[in-house]
Scaffold this active site. Sequence first.
Site: not given
Length: 341
Positions: A13, A40, A136
């Site tokens: 991310s 992301h 995540d």
Amino acid sequence: MPAPTHLIVVGTSAGGMPALVQLVAQLPATLPAAVLVVQHFASDTDGQQLVSRLARHTALDCRLPVDGEPLRPGALYLAPPDRHLLAKDGSVAHVLVTKGPRENRYRPSADALFRSAAVAYGPRTVGIVLTGMLHDGTAGLEFIKRCGGVAIVQDPAEAEFPSMPESALRHVDVDYVVPLALMGDLLDEITRGVVPERKVEVPADLKQEAAIAERVVGTVAAVAALGHHVPLTCPDCGGTLWEMNQGKVLRYRCHTGHAFTADALLRKSQQSLEESLWVALRMMEERKHLLSSMALRGDVLHPGHQEERIGEIKKHTERLREFLLNGAGGSPDSTAATPAD
């Protein structure tokens, strides 16, 4: 073209692109594995630009995949913006590119990719969590471990944003914690060694969850078979939630397909609480203003009672304001970030 011997799945991310560049630069075109990446980014990001950036630093064939595209060794597949990237085994191993429900409020989701790879490739799956914020990939690494695969985490001490690696280390029995500079040699060693046979039975619950993601939407019967109903509501669609029965990572699902770790659900509930309190504060301020205007115009039967009501509202608004300014009950995680980080 032979099928990949392994699937290497990567989740990252915030700070992810520089980390990915450093990682893929170490991987040769002769890599016997396929590399699938979830990074992301905002839904309006130009995914092809990101693929081109990675391609400038690696010998791997970097691609923005389309649904149904075969998986090939020596190729890297970057999840398109606002799409889940899934792996699917069959007569030919291939990718699925879907716009299914978000998981942990992300699409693409590392957890969704990791689960699909674990179900498709079992012990020949290598999961990697790199720099990023929030959680995540944590549940996804556990999925991979439950199917006999290998879990790797970037050393949090060198990660630009250590939240994702630290979360994985707190919840999962990770096999390797290594700096990026050593990750290429480790992957080469793993993928060029003895290829594991598929002796590990894929857990039925993971097969079911993978099937839900492939179908894009779930059903009440499907999710009810995976967990038990709890008095919580899905923050994305308002449906009821089921707590998953299997695995060490506490997780929740709704019947439409949204999925959350407990950490992600706690963060969302914190945000919803704060939003509700701001609405309450706004409504109380408006009520105080209306009562004051009525009192000024002499539009009340009992002025003393009106002043008392205004005073009570002032006390409540001050308490609400103080509560909000002090963090609305405390943040569940000091490393706050939005899903588009």
